[in-house]
Write a protein that holds these residues in place. Structure first.
Motif, mmCIF file in Angstrom:
data_model
loop_
_atom_site.group_PDB
_atom_site.id
_atom_site.type_symbol
_atom_site.label_atom_id
_atom_site.label_comp_id
_atom_site.label_asym_id
_atom_site.label_seq_id
_atom_site.Cartn_x
_atom_site.Cartn_y
_atom_site.Cartn_z
ATOM 1 N N LEU A 237 0.825 -1.211 0.000
ATOM 2 C CA LEU A 237 0.000 0.000 0.000
ATOM 3 C C LEU A 237 0.858 1.259 0.000
ATOM 4 N N GLY A 238 1.873 1.290 0.839
ATOM 5 C CA GLY A 238 2.730 2.469 0.907
ATOM 6 C C GLY A 238 3.481 2.714 -0.387
ATOM 7 N N GLY A 239 3.972 1.652 -1.005
ATOM 8 C CA GLY A 239 4.701 1.797 -2.253
ATOM 9 C C GLY A 239 3.857 2.377 -3.369
ATOM 10 N N VAL A 240 2.650 1.847 -3.554
ATOM 11 C CA VAL A 240 1.807 2.341 -4.657
ATOM 12 C C VAL A 240 1.235 3.719 -4.354
ATOM 13 N N LEU A 241 1.026 4.033 -3.080
ATOM 14 C CA LEU A 241 0.546 5.373 -2.734
ATOM 15 C C LEU A 241 1.564 6.421 -3.169
ATOM 16 N N ALA A 242 2.841 6.141 -2.911
ATOM 17 C CA ALA A 242 3.901 7.070 -3.316
ATOM 18 C C ALA A 242 3.999 7.170 -4.835
#
Length: 323
Positions: A237-242
């Motif tokens: 989730l954090g990777g794709v949010l960035a």
């Protein structure tokens, strides 16, 4: 017609998660993929030991299927979609390996920090190389001003910092039932609005697919949680949010829209720095959501408060960019 596609992405991923969870959660339990609770955590969390983890697999699966079906039907599978899926699956795999080591190998700390960092950097660098071939703009826009600055080759370390930093920030935030599922759904919806505003429709579809999957997951992850997303979900989730922030050219707004994740991370940094320098702690426990628990707040009260803060950050970010 396009508006229907956005709605379908949200609903399809939500329904997929809701329908597969009653089958997948018992499957995780039979495999004994239960969460181990660290002794240093709040005592009230010890009762959560054994709760199935790796629920992030359901989020990834639902978002993946909804994106491929809806984006393929309405907009086509663009480079942005494939890169988003690469990051979601790549970071998710790192998280899965971490979770697997914890629950199967019984090593509570999972992968070493160096192993995770190396994997995250490699994936981020691959994304940068592909973006460079597609004419990536290396400009940074200051929110609400229209000012921009071209940072040139410095955009590579920026992408690495954004993807690695955000994935770890979301991972740190994932410590209470429903906390990341709710704040994540809010953040991804906000970025869906920003993507739509810049007519990046495939990115908007993907963002809403993830938001829908998170809302479906929240049905089973809200207090008392029947399943945890684990590092499998939080790192992805954090990777794709960035990466969505990169595509929408809202790199600086990520700090605001992801404000809850930033605060959680800063609380850990401040706590560690204070203890090393002063031999004193600033908070009763970090990340900061545990501090509020130890001051007497119920877990549900902390989660609701952080959701409200996340919504305020998201609305402010949208207003700065669109308003």
């Amino acid at each position: 017609m396009l508006e229907n596609g956005l709605l379908f992405a949200l609903l399809l991923s939500f329904l997929l998660t809701v329908f597969i969870s009653p089958v997948f959660i018992p499957f995780l339990r039979r495999l004994k993929f239960g969460q181990s609770i660290r002794d240093v955590g709040p005592e009230s969390h010890h009762k959560k030991t054994g709760t199935p983890t790796m629920g992030g697999l359901m989020i990834i699966f639902s978002a993946l299927i909804a994106t491929l079906v809806i984006a393929g039907q309405f907009q086509g599978l663009t480079v942005e979609i494939w890169l988003l899926l690469l990051v979601m699956l790549g970071f998710g795999l790192l998280g899965f390996m971490d979770d697997f080591i914890k629950v199967v190998k019984k090593r509570n700390l999972g992968l070493t920090s160096k192993q995770k960092f190396l994997g995250q950097v490699v994936i981020s660098a691959i994304v940068y190389v592909v973006l460079l071939q597609t004419g990536l703009s290396t400009e940074i826009i200051v929110p609400g001003t229209g000012w921009s600055v071209d940072i040139g080759w410095l955009y590579l370390p920026l992408i690495i910092i954004m993807l690695v930093g955000t994935s770890n920030a979301v991972n740190l935030t994932d410590g209470l039932d429903g906390l990341v599922a709710g704040t994540g759904a809010i953040a991804f919806t906000a970025f869906a609005v920003l993507a739509g505003f810049t007519e990046l429709w495939t990115v908007a579809i993907f963002s809403l697919a993830v938001a829908g999957a998170l809302l479906g997951f929240l049905v089973f992850n809200a207090y008392p949680a029947k399943v945890f997303m684990g590092d499998t979900g939080s790192l992805a989730l954090g990777g794709v949010l960035a990466l969505i922030a990169v595509f929408t050219k809202t790199e600086l707004l990520l700090i605001l829209i992801g404000g809850v994740f930033v605060i959680e991370t800063l609380s850990v940094i401040m706590q560690v720095a204070s203890f090393k320098i002063r031999k004193k702690r600033i908070f009763k426990m970090s990340p900061i959501h545990h501090h509020f628990e130890l001051t007497g707040w119920s877990e549900w009260r902390v989660v609701l408060t952080f959701w409200a803060a996340g919504l305020l950050f998201a609305l402010t970010g949208i207003w700065l960019e669109v308003g």
